[in-house]
Design a protein around this motif. Structure first.
Motif, PDB file in Angstrom:
ATOM      1  N   PHE A 197       0.821  -1.206   0.000  1.00 39.16           N
ATOM      2  CA  PHE A 197       0.000   0.000   0.000  1.00 39.16           C
ATOM      3  C   PHE A 197       0.858   1.261   0.000  1.00 39.16           C
ATOM      4  N   ALA A 198       0.403   2.257  -0.735  1.00 42.20           N
ATOM      5  CA  ALA A 198       1.036   3.566  -0.709  1.00 42.20           C
ATOM      6  C   ALA A 198       0.474   4.368   0.461  1.00 42.20           C
ATOM      7  N   SER A 199       1.335   5.130   1.131  1.00 43.79           N
ATOM      8  CA  SER A 199       0.884   6.042   2.182  1.00 43.79           C
ATOM      9  C   SER A 199       0.696   7.413   1.561  1.00 43.79           C
ATOM     10  N   LEU A 200      -0.540   7.843   1.438  1.00 48.08           N
ATOM     11  CA  LEU A 200      -0.836   9.054   0.683  1.00 48.08           C
ATOM     12  C   LEU A 200      -1.431  10.124   1.581  1.00 48.08           C
ATOM     13  N   PRO A 201      -1.287  11.388   1.174  1.00 49.56           N
ATOM     14  CA  PRO A 201      -1.907  12.478   1.935  1.00 49.56           C
ATOM     15  C   PRO A 201      -3.414  12.501   1.662  1.00 49.56           C
ATOM     16  N   GLN A 202      -4.096  13.438   2.255  1.00 51.40           N
ATOM     17  CA  GLN A 202      -5.516  13.618   1.964  1.00 51.40           C
ATOM     18  C   GLN A 202      -5.690  14.089   0.521  1.00 51.40           C
ATOM     19  N   PRO A 203      -6.741  13.627  -0.172  1.00 57.51           N
ATOM     20  CA  PRO A 203      -7.023  14.161  -1.514  1.00 57.51           C
ATOM     21  C   PRO A 203      -7.329  15.654  -1.427  1.00 57.51           C
ATOM     22  N   PRO A 204      -7.246  16.365  -2.553  1.00 58.94           N
ATOM     23  CA  PRO A 204      -7.050  15.845  -3.903  1.00 58.94           C
ATOM     24  C   PRO A 204      -5.582  15.605  -4.259  1.00 58.94           C
ATOM     25  N   TYR A 205      -5.370  14.608  -5.131  1.00 62.19           N
ATOM     26  CA  TYR A 205      -4.082  14.367  -5.771  1.00 62.19           C
ATOM     27  C   TYR A 205      -4.388  13.618  -7.060  1.00 62.19           C
ATOM     28  N   TYR A 206      -3.355  13.213  -7.779  1.00 59.86           N
ATOM     29  CA  TYR A 206      -3.576  12.622  -9.105  1.00 59.86           C
ATOM     30  C   TYR A 206      -3.108  11.172  -9.165  1.00 59.86           C
ATOM     31  N   ALA A 207      -3.799  10.392  -9.965  1.00 62.37           N
ATOM     32  CA  ALA A 207      -3.473   8.976 -10.151  1.00 62.37           C
ATOM     33  C   ALA A 207      -3.187   8.705 -11.621  1.00 62.37           C
ATOM     34  N   VAL A 208      -2.112   7.970 -11.881  1.00 65.45           N
ATOM     35  CA  VAL A 208      -1.830   7.445 -13.214  1.00 65.45           C
ATOM     36  C   VAL A 208      -2.100   5.945 -13.148  1.00 65.45           C
ATOM     37  N   ILE A 209      -3.182   5.527 -13.783  1.00 67.58           N
ATOM     38  CA  ILE A 209      -3.622   4.130 -13.723  1.00 67.58           C
ATOM     39  C   ILE A 209      -3.131   3.422 -14.974  1.00 67.58           C
ATOM     40  N   PHE A 210      -2.205   2.484 -14.805  1.00 68.01           N
ATOM     41  CA  PHE A 210      -1.586   1.798 -15.944  1.00 68.01           C
ATOM     42  C   PHE A 210      -1.944   0.318 -15.857  1.00 68.01           C
ATOM     43  N   SER A 211      -2.776  -0.150 -16.792  1.00 69.35           N
ATOM     44  CA  SER A 211      -3.087  -1.576 -16.843  1.00 69.35           C
ATOM     45  C   SER A 211      -2.414  -2.151 -18.081  1.00 69.35           C
ATOM     46  N   SER A 212      -1.874  -3.359 -17.946  1.00 72.89           N
ATOM     47  CA  SER A 212      -1.053  -3.901 -19.033  1.00 72.89           C
ATOM     48  C   SER A 212      -1.099  -5.423 -19.050  1.00 72.89           C
ATOM     49  N   ARG A 213      -0.922  -5.956 -20.233  1.00 71.88           N
ATOM     50  CA  ARG A 213      -0.753  -7.399 -20.386  1.00 71.88           C
ATOM     51  C   ARG A 213       0.641  -7.652 -20.932  1.00 71.88           C
ATOM     52  N   ARG A 214       1.445  -8.382 -20.170  1.00 75.28           N
ATOM     53  CA  ARG A 214       2.813  -8.702 -20.551  1.00 75.28           C
ATOM     54  C   ARG A 214       2.840  -9.759 -21.643  1.00 75.28           C
TER      55      ARG A 214
ATOM     56  N   ARG B  55       0.457  -7.856 -10.384  1.00 81.49           N
ATOM     57  CA  ARG B  55       0.274  -8.557 -11.658  1.00 81.49           C
ATOM     58  C   ARG B  55      -0.065 -10.007 -11.361  1.00 81.49           C
ATOM     59  N   ASP B  56      -1.056 -10.541 -12.060  1.00 82.70           N
ATOM     60  CA  ASP B  56      -1.451 -11.919 -11.783  1.00 82.70           C
ATOM     61  C   ASP B  56      -0.661 -12.909 -12.652  1.00 82.70           C
ATOM     62  N   ALA B  57      -0.899 -14.184 -12.413  1.00 84.67           N
ATOM     63  CA  ALA B  57      -0.116 -15.229 -13.070  1.00 84.67           C
ATOM     64  C   ALA B  57      -0.340 -15.250 -14.579  1.00 84.67           C
ATOM     65  N   SER B  58      -1.454 -14.681 -15.038  1.00 82.22           N
ATOM     66  CA  SER B  58      -1.740 -14.668 -16.480  1.00 82.22           C
ATOM     67  C   SER B  58      -0.968 -13.569 -17.203  1.00 82.22           C
ATOM     68  N   GLY B  59      -0.331 -12.657 -16.437  1.00 82.58           N
ATOM     69  CA  GLY B  59       0.414 -11.565 -17.046  1.00 82.58           C
ATOM     70  C   GLY B  59      -0.337 -10.244 -17.111  1.00 82.58           C
ATOM     71  N   PHE B  60      -1.551 -10.207 -16.536  1.00 82.21           N
ATOM     72  CA  PHE B  60      -2.306  -8.952 -16.503  1.00 82.21           C
ATOM     73  C   PHE B  60      -1.974  -8.216 -15.214  1.00 82.21           C
ATOM     74  N   GLY B  61      -1.571  -6.938 -15.347  1.00 80.40           N
ATOM     75  CA  GLY B  61      -1.160  -6.168 -14.187  1.00 80.40           C
ATOM     76  C   GLY B  61      -1.778  -4.790 -14.157  1.00 80.40           C
ATOM     77  N   ILE B  62      -1.865  -4.230 -12.957  1.00 82.34           N
ATOM     78  CA  ILE B  62      -2.299  -2.844 -12.768  1.00 82.34           C
ATOM     79  C   ILE B  62      -1.289  -2.170 -11.844  1.00 82.34           C
ATOM     80  N   THR B  63      -0.791  -1.019 -12.286  1.00 82.01           N
ATOM     81  CA  THR B  63       0.051  -0.165 -11.453  1.00 82.01           C
ATOM     82  C   THR B  63      -0.643   1.189 -11.364  1.00 82.01           C
ATOM     83  N   VAL B  64      -0.769   1.708 -10.149  1.00 83.14           N
ATOM     84  CA  VAL B  64      -1.314   3.053  -9.966  1.00 83.14           C
ATOM     85  C   VAL B  64      -0.251   3.889  -9.270  1.00 83.14           C
ATOM     86  N   ALA B  65       0.231   4.918  -9.964  1.00 78.83           N
ATOM     87  CA  ALA B  65       1.210   5.838  -9.389  1.00 78.83           C
ATOM     88  C   ALA B  65       0.492   7.137  -9.044  1.00 78.83           C
TER      89      ALA B  65
END
Lengths: 119, 119
Positions: A6-23, A54-64
């Motif tokens: 888990f990320a330790s984040l401040p109170q919103p508002p802030y921004y999210a970059v949601i990156f979903s990918s299949r390797r 990322r799961d065993a099938s190669g599908f992953g989600i990263t949120v920065a």
């Protein structure tokens, strides 16, 4: 990223970059570059935290998470990150989706003191 | 969710519910309820799509997309979903974080016709 994932984040508002990918199959330098990017992004001004899985099938989600759109632009324009993205498009990913969002509200649970009983 | 794992979404703006969680050991009815929630949310007015993944350590990220804050509120107030969340807090999760965000921009890659060569 903390040990818990888990990320330790401040109170919103802030921004999210949601990156979903299949390797694609095979590493092709992916693991080394991913580790390097994790180090680099943590040094970016305005970087708040990241969560990734990322799961065993190669599908992953990263949120920065970043404190501003300007911080996201700074990371996007980082030369080494740009080179890594190019390798991602050519070598590592069958497909990806990138979504930029403004986080308005956030909640956590169960309480950390409860969670620690099960850690 | 499509077979590929990717949600097919309209052009932004729309809303994202970013749910990151760490599972406890044992199923305790989790898999059955997760499948039921996936069916239920797909019937919600304003639901756009969902992407979900969990790694072998038990850390997962699910991002559900909706066309409005009202649609998110509708899903939150669904009685069966509320009951499932209560079980999640008590039985399934060591910890979770929930973040509500407004998606401003979105990009995909590599091109789908390239990706299909590797599918």
């Amino acid at each position: 990223m903390s040990d818990s994932g888990f990320a330790s984040l401040p109170q919103p508002p802030y921004y999210a970059v949601i990156f979903s990918s299949r390797r694609r199959d095979g590493d092709h330098g992916y693991a080394e570059t991913a580790q390097r990017m994790e180090q680099l992004v943590a040094q970016q001004p305005g970087f708040l935290g990241v969560e990734s899985t990322r799961d065993a099938s190669g599908f992953g989600i990263t949120v920065a998470y970043f404190d501003s759109e300007a911080a996201i632009a700074g990371w996007r324009n980082h030369a080494e990150h740009a080179a890594a993205r190019e390798r991602g498009r050519n070598q590592w990913y069958d497909h990806y989706e990138l979504r930029i969002a403004r986080v308005e509200r956030a909640y956590g649970g169960p309480r950390t003191d409860q969670a620690s009983l099960h850690a």
